[in-house]
Motif scaffolding. Structure first.
Motif, PDB file in Angstrom:
ATOM      1  N   ALA A   1       9.548   3.687   9.562  1.00 15.99           N
ATOM      2  CA  ALA A   1       9.760   5.123   9.375  1.00 15.99           C
ATOM      3  C   ALA A   1       8.397   5.752   9.114  1.00 15.99           C
ATOM      4  N   TRP A   2       8.314   7.060   9.293  1.00 17.30           N
ATOM      5  CA  TRP A   2       7.041   7.725   9.019  1.00 17.30           C
ATOM      6  C   TRP A   2       7.302   9.173   8.646  1.00 17.30           C
ATOM      7  N   ARG A   3       6.307   9.818   8.056  1.00 10.82           N
ATOM      8  CA  ARG A   3       6.395  11.254   7.879  1.00 10.82           C
ATOM      9  C   ARG A   3       4.987  11.840   7.806  1.00 10.82           C
ATOM     10  N   PRO A   4       4.827  13.061   8.301  1.00  7.56           N
ATOM     11  CA  PRO A   4       3.519  13.706   8.138  1.00  7.56           C
ATOM     12  C   PRO A   4       3.377  14.160   6.685  1.00  7.56           C
ATOM     13  N   PRO A   5       2.148  14.350   6.177  1.00  7.28           N
ATOM     14  CA  PRO A   5       2.014  14.834   4.791  1.00  7.28           C
ATOM     15  C   PRO A   5       2.623  16.235   4.682  1.00  7.28           C
ATOM     16  N   SER A   6       3.265  16.517   3.569  1.00  6.97           N
ATOM     17  CA  SER A   6       3.917  17.820   3.440  1.00  6.97           C
ATOM     18  C   SER A   6       2.922  18.852   2.915  1.00  6.97           C
ATOM     19  N   ILE A   7       3.284  20.107   3.071  1.00  7.33           N
ATOM     20  CA  ILE A   7       2.363  21.213   2.800  1.00  7.33           C
ATOM     21  C   ILE A   7       1.810  21.191   1.373  1.00  7.33           C
ATOM     22  N   ASN A   8       2.606  20.792   0.416  1.00  4.80           N
ATOM     23  CA  ASN A   8       2.109  20.786  -0.961  1.00  4.80           C
ATOM     24  C   ASN A   8       1.116  19.645  -1.169  1.00  4.80           C
ATOM     25  N   GLU A   9       1.307  18.543  -0.447  1.00  2.00           N
ATOM     26  CA  GLU A   9       0.384  17.415  -0.575  1.00  2.00           C
ATOM     27  C   GLU A   9      -0.972  17.760   0.043  1.00  2.00           C
TER      28      GLU A   9
ATOM     29  N   LYS B   1      -6.632  18.065   2.128  1.00  2.00           N
ATOM     30  CA  LYS B   1      -6.384  18.442   3.532  1.00  2.00           C
ATOM     31  C   LYS B   1      -6.615  17.298   4.490  1.00  2.00           C
ATOM     32  N   THR B   2      -7.234  16.234   4.030  1.00  2.00           N
ATOM     33  CA  THR B   2      -7.540  15.153   4.967  1.00  2.00           C
ATOM     34  C   THR B   2      -6.464  14.071   4.980  1.00  2.00           C
ATOM     35  N   LEU B   3      -5.371  14.268   4.286  1.00  2.00           N
ATOM     36  CA  LEU B   3      -4.325  13.244   4.250  1.00  2.00           C
ATOM     37  C   LEU B   3      -3.754  12.982   5.635  1.00  2.00           C
ATOM     38  N   THR B   4      -3.382  11.739   5.869  1.00  2.00           N
ATOM     39  CA  THR B   4      -2.743  11.386   7.140  1.00  2.00           C
ATOM     40  C   THR B   4      -1.294  10.997   6.867  1.00  2.00           C
ATOM     41  N   SER B   5      -0.597  10.604   7.913  1.00  2.00           N
ATOM     42  CA  SER B   5       0.831  10.367   7.723  1.00  2.00           C
ATOM     43  C   SER B   5       1.117   9.073   6.975  1.00  2.00           C
ATOM     44  N   GLU B   6       2.307   9.037   6.415  1.00  2.00           N
ATOM     45  CA  GLU B   6       2.794   7.886   5.657  1.00  2.00           C
ATOM     46  C   GLU B   6       3.638   7.049   6.598  1.00  2.00           C
ATOM     47  N   ARG B   7       3.501   5.740   6.533  1.00  2.00           N
ATOM     48  CA  ARG B   7       4.319   4.879   7.386  1.00  2.00           C
ATOM     49  C   ARG B   7       4.968   3.812   6.519  1.00  2.00           C
ATOM     50  N   SER B   8       6.143   3.395   6.910  1.00  2.00           N
ATOM     51  CA  SER B   8       6.776   2.339   6.114  1.00  2.00           C
ATOM     52  C   SER B   8       7.520   1.370   7.009  1.00  2.00           C
ATOM     53  N   VAL B   9       7.652   0.152   6.501  1.00  2.00           N
ATOM     54  CA  VAL B   9       8.463  -0.870   7.154  1.00  2.00           C
ATOM     55  C   VAL B   9       9.476  -1.318   6.109  1.00  2.00           C
ATOM     56  N   ASN B  10      10.722  -1.150   6.425  1.00  2.00           N
ATOM     57  CA  ASN B  10      11.765  -1.447   5.451  1.00  2.00           C
ATOM     58  C   ASN B  10      12.632  -2.605   5.927  1.00  2.00           C
TER      59      ASN B  10
ATOM     60  N   VAL C   1      13.138  -4.505   0.796  1.00  2.00           N
ATOM     61  CA  VAL C   1      11.699  -4.461   0.541  1.00  2.00           C
ATOM     62  C   VAL C   1      11.160  -3.373   1.448  1.00  2.00           C
ATOM     63  N   ASN C   2      10.559  -2.362   0.867  1.00  2.00           N
ATOM     64  CA  ASN C   2      10.080  -1.214   1.624  1.00  2.00           C
ATOM     65  C   ASN C   2       8.569  -1.130   1.435  1.00  2.00           C
ATOM     66  N   ARG C   3       7.825  -1.428   2.487  1.00  2.00           N
ATOM     67  CA  ARG C   3       6.355  -1.445   2.376  1.00  2.00           C
ATOM     68  C   ARG C   3       5.763  -0.183   2.989  1.00  2.00           C
ATOM     69  N   PHE C   4       4.912   0.458   2.235  1.00  2.65           N
ATOM     70  CA  PHE C   4       4.313   1.716   2.680  1.00  2.65           C
ATOM     71  C   PHE C   4       2.829   1.574   2.961  1.00  2.65           C
ATOM     72  N   ASP C   5       2.398   2.285   4.001  1.00  2.00           N
ATOM     73  CA  ASP C   5       0.991   2.349   4.327  1.00  2.00           C
ATOM     74  C   ASP C   5       0.630   3.828   4.209  1.00  2.00           C
ATOM     75  N   GLY C   6      -0.280   4.170   3.327  1.00  2.00           N
ATOM     76  CA  GLY C   6      -0.635   5.577   3.172  1.00  2.00           C
ATOM     77  C   GLY C   6       0.367   6.349   2.337  1.00  2.00           C
ATOM     78  N   PHE C   7       0.972   5.697   1.357  1.00  5.06           N
ATOM     79  CA  PHE C   7       1.924   6.337   0.450  1.00  5.06           C
ATOM     80  C   PHE C   7       1.202   7.417  -0.341  1.00  5.06           C
ATOM     81  N   ILE C   8       1.716   8.634  -0.281  1.00  3.01           N
ATOM     82  CA  ILE C   8       1.043   9.760  -0.919  1.00  3.01           C
ATOM     83  C   ILE C   8       1.609   9.953  -2.317  1.00  3.01           C
ATOM     84  N   THR C   9       0.735   9.929  -3.285  1.00  2.30           N
ATOM     85  CA  THR C   9       1.194  10.098  -4.663  1.00  2.30           C
ATOM     86  C   THR C   9       0.108  10.784  -5.491  1.00  2.30           C
TER      87      THR C   9
END
Lengths: 776, 146
Positions: free
Chosen positions: A536-544, A562-571, A591-599
């Protein structure tokens, strides 16, 4: 003597006749050791082709068969008696057949492709309503009138991120907001869901079926469905002209809330296949009560309405659904602190020092939300399959009013955000090709956000997104179903950020592929296994990307990147199920593994504003892993006594820093014992009494340096409910009486946004009365 | 002819902006008495630029506000601030105040800060003249050199 002989003759005669009858019956009626079989075929009602892969479940035996290439199924070794067959298949309407078995039976079952609803394929097709991912009719009615989040809380793996009694955001396996997707009437709900205090704008009274898909579901639902999907599906429209309806009224004692709804549905005489439904509902609530005090300014008000119309034949259908959701919500006065110093003082005090009087008035700080939705759909069934199109138009209008300096003056609006989302979905579900069923689809979305006010959290933007997917299911033999899907998405966002007097332009474009593989395996003896791996993936949201300000109530200065990239996961997902009439078990793990998890990550230097220094937090990306599972046990101890245990755990870790993730739900378990009361006076039927207890542990896995206060202690709550379906003076009345937190326990939930300032609400009595009319 | 010292706090784009506020402090003499006052201004830029005097609002709602002036260590041993005005209920307000300094021990300039807090009392009756509220509208540390 003569009389006696006549009687005796009469008796003998009757006996002989009865005997003859008995013999005649006996010729067909089996003796205890003779068994019979039920055989049959499952066909498509329009084309008469076999529906390969259809699942046929025989109750009360509890075993199932999967229909093969010929479309046939067989159950053997059955004794005489009453049985029911439940026939289901992906893309078709479910069928139930009642059988009184006295000899071998042959059936021909015709299934109709889904009509009137623009429903998506439920990929895990063999899920049963009782397994907990779908709320049963009964469970839905018990919770009708509560927020969506609260209704779903009883599904294992689902918790709630709460801001007072009216804002409850569902959390699926630790993920929420922009990481889960809420579908309302076939349209993805878009309402600034990045905000922790922005609850999904869904009418709690609408007659809907609610289904939760846990885990990555991006292939079917697009970017954003990383943690799961909540599908709110309006119930099927009636197909005949009979006028039916439902009037419901709810009362809640804790905040003296009154809620009510009226629903009418019917058709037009002489115009078969046409149905309509209209509904209006409203709520008015006062301040909430904790065990010790009144929570000032937590009153709220809501007024919603919807209208649906549809026409369907066996070959095509058209449907329109329009809804309005309007609410005004007070934000707890005690949560509006100035600086970090203020917040630390409040936490040290433990409870707001001011004493508030109970009232229904809503003053600033408050929020108002209006959400309008129009969904238009159509479908056509042809030789190739079923073509569905769906157009969605949404307008979300959200205003926030800050704390007033002068209560005699009208509240000042600090921010207004208007979000317009237009979406188009096209899907073709093809007729089975051999053992394979599936669909291909296209989605397109246009979204525009404009804001106004001096305390804007996010800038204006215009975004376009589109995706195409293919999803196939293959039946292998009788017991195995394989699923595979692939999808490609693109998204492009143009941002217009206002900086003093200039407009700063930004552009963020992303593209990504997602895929899914799944297995559903009927292991026999009522056990089944489901396994899957999905990306699964998502682009960074406006607040992030663009946040730059103090988040009220958290005393945090949040900075976007502003330089954030999208989040990707393998579940990866695995679940084992047992489903028999007396026992049901579900054991699930993921098990849900994220690459680029925004926090949000704490920054070294605080930010200075006029009201003091605030710790700064910046949205950053890292690798993360969420791991957890759920266990659900249902056991029918006696015919009238049911027990149910649900429990869930989640562990989230930032694998770059090896710190736990912030805001993960604590471990929890809920045990319920339900006793089915006997019918009383013929007037009170299907009555039951249930007692349940919820135990939530302390969240001991919380990151350091990110929180002002340690996670609160664990707690246990005691709840009870009694319900009955009464028929008084010819009118059916469904009555539910619930007592929540009976012991008036003082507790704070880790996921409550008010936990720094106040304990959670105390005891609450809920009375629900529903009057269905027109013979539902 | 009396000297006038002005300490300023200016945040050009408000709390939500990325520009950091600029704080300028003052240098005070030893063994002196200063009569002080505070002014609050809000500037809006946009279709029509405007400057609003917030001080009047605070004065009108004096019963719901109070300024606290606290010299921070090490200055607190050599400097004191006393609020001189009162609100309609007779409790201290703080739009005007008196600063008194005493001679230091060494001749070196001593650097420290004066913490200025404006407390907002939402609920009537919570202002008691002594305690800060949990809602600080202003919380600034002005650099002071003695």
């Amino acid at each position: 003597m003569e009389r006696f002989i006549r009687c005796f003759a009469a008796i003998l005669f009757v006996a002989l006749i009865s005997g003859a009858f008995a013999d005649a019956l006996c010729a067909n009626s089996p003796r205890a050791d003779v068994t019979y079989r039920i055989t049959g075929s499952v066909l498509d009602s329009a084309t008469r082709d076999p529906v390969i892969g259809a699942s046929v479940v025989l109750e009360p035996v509890g075993t199932g068969r999967r229909v093969g290439k010929e479309g046939r199924f067989e159950f053997a070794g059955l004794k005489q008696g009453k049985y029911a067959l439940h026939v289901r298949s992906v893309g078709y309407r479910e069928k139930h057949v009642e059988i009184e078995l006295r000899g071998d039976v042959q059936l021909s079952i015709a299934l109709t492709m889904q009509a009137v609803k623009g429903e998506e394929i439920v990929v895990r097709a063999d899920r049963d309503a009782a397994e907990g991912d779908q709320l049963s009719e009964k469970e839905l009615d018990e919770h009708r009138g509560q927020t969506l989040g609260e209704t779903l809380e009883h599904i294992s793996g689902v918790t709630v991120l709460q801001t007072g009694a009216s804002i409850a955001k569902p959390v699926i396996r630790g993920l929420h907001s922009q990481r889960i997707t809420v579908l309302n009437a076939g349209v993805v709900q878009e309402g600034q869901q990045w905000g922790a205090e922005h609850g999904p704008e869904i009418d709690p009274f609408a007659p809907t079926n609610i289904e939760v898909v846990k885990g990555a579901a991006s292939v079917e639902y697009g970017a954003g469905a990383m943690g799961g999907v909540i599908r709110v599906v309006p119930r099927e429209l009636p197909g005949d002209a009979k006028l039916r309806g439902n009037f419901a009224i709810n009362g809640f004692s804790n905040n003296r809330q009154l809620a009510s709804s009226l629903m009418l549905e019917g058709g037009i005489k002489g115009f078969g296949g046409f149905g309509w439904r209209g509904q209006v509902s409203g709520r008015i609530a006062g301040d909430s009560h904790t065990p010790d005090r009144v929570m000032g300014n937590t009153a709220f008000r809501e007024l919603n309405g919807s209208l649906a119309m549809g026409y369907a034949t066996d070959r095509y259908g058209l449907e329109a659904f329009a809804s309005h959701f309007g609410s005004e919500i007070g934000i707890f006065k005690g949560s509006h602190v100035g600086s970090q110093a203020d917040l630390e003082r409040v936490i040290a005090q433990g409870d707001p020092s001011a004493t508030y009087q109970f009232g229904y008035e809503i003053n600033a700080p408050k929020q108002t939300v209006d959400h309008d939705l129009l969904s238009l759909g159509g479908h056509l069934i042809g030789a190739i399959g079923k073509l569905e199109t769906h157009l969605g138009l949404q307008h979300n209008d959200r205003s926030e009013y800050e704390n007033q300096r002068d209560p005699s003056k009208p509240a000042r609006r600090s921010m207004r955000l208007e979000l317009n989302t237009n979406s188009l979905d096209i899907k073709l579900t093809h007729k089975p090709i051999g053992n394979m069923t599936g669909s291909i689809g296209l989605n397109a979305v246009r979204q525009a956000n404009t804001g106004d006010g001096y305390d804007l959290l996010i800038p204006n933007y215009l975004s376009y997104a589109g995706g195409a997917f293919v999803l196939e299911q293959l039946g292998i033999g009788e017991d195995v179903m394989l699923k595979a899907g692939a999808r490609y998405d693109v998204s492009d966002m143009q941002v217009y950020a206002l900086s003093i007097k200039e407009i700063e332009r930004g552009r963020h474009a992303f593209a990504s592929a997602s895929g899914a593989l799944g297995l559903a395996w009927d292991l026999g003896k009522s056990w089944s296994l489901n396994a899957g791996i999905a990306t699964a993936w998502r682009p960074p949201s406006i607040n992030e990307l663009y946040s730059n300000g103090v988040h009220h109530g958290s005393a945090q200065f949040e900075q976007g990147d502003k330089t954030l990239t999208s989040e990707r996961s393998v579940n990866t997902d695995l679940s084992l199920r047992l489903q028999t009439p007396k026992i049901a078990i579900e054991l699930a793990g993921f098990v849900n593994r994220f690459d680029g998890f925004i926090t949000l990550t704490p920054q070294p230097d605080p930010v200075l504003t006029i009201s003091g220094a605030y710790p700064a937090f910046k949205y950053q990306q890292s690798d993360a892993r969420l791991i957890g599972g759920e266990l659900t046990l249902q056991y029918q101890v006696l015919e009238q006594l049911n027990t149910r245990l649900t429990s869930s755990v989640v562990r989230g870790t930032n694998t770059d820093s090896d710190q736990p993730l912030f805001g993960m739900p604590a471990d929890r378990a809920e045990l319920e014992v339900e006793y089915l009361l006997p019918d009383w006076l013929d007037a009170f039927q299907s009555s039951s009494l249930a007692i349940s207890t919820l135990a939530v542990a302390q969240q001991n896995n919380a990151p350091e340096g990110m929180d002002y206060a340690a996670p609160p202690a664990g707690y246990m709550l005691l709840n009870a409910r009694i319900s009955t379906h009464a028929i008084l003076l010819g009118q059916q009345l469904d009555i539910y009486l619930q007592a929540q937190n009976i012991l008036n326990q003082r507790y704070r939930d880790y996921l409550s946004r008010y936990r720094y300032f106040s304990p959670d609400p105390g005891r609450n009595f809920v009375l629900r009365i529903a009057l269905p009319f027109g013979n539902h | 002819m009396q000297d006038s010292l002005v300490a300023r706090f200016v945040d050009p784009d408000g709390p939500s902006g990325s520009a950091q506020p600029v704080i300028t402090g003052v240098t005070l003499g030893e063994g002196k008495t200063y009569y002080g006052s505070i002014r609050l201004l809000q500037q809006r830029t946009g279709a029509a630029d405007s400057v609003t005097e917030i001080t009047t609002e605070v004065r009108e709602l004096g019963t719901q506000h109070q300024f606290f002036y606290t010299p921070e260590p090490p200055l607190n041993s050599f400097m004191s601030v006393e609020v001189t005005d009162k609100d309609d209920n007779g409790m201290p307000l703080g739009l005007t105040f008196v600063v008194r300094t005493i001679p230091k021990i060494s001749g070196q300039p001593l650097e420290g800060a004066l913490n200025v807090v404006l407390s907002h009392y939402e609920v009537k009756g919570t202002k008691n003249g002594k305690d800060r509220s949990n809602e600080s509208d202003i919380d600034i540390d002005f650099p002071i050199t003695l």
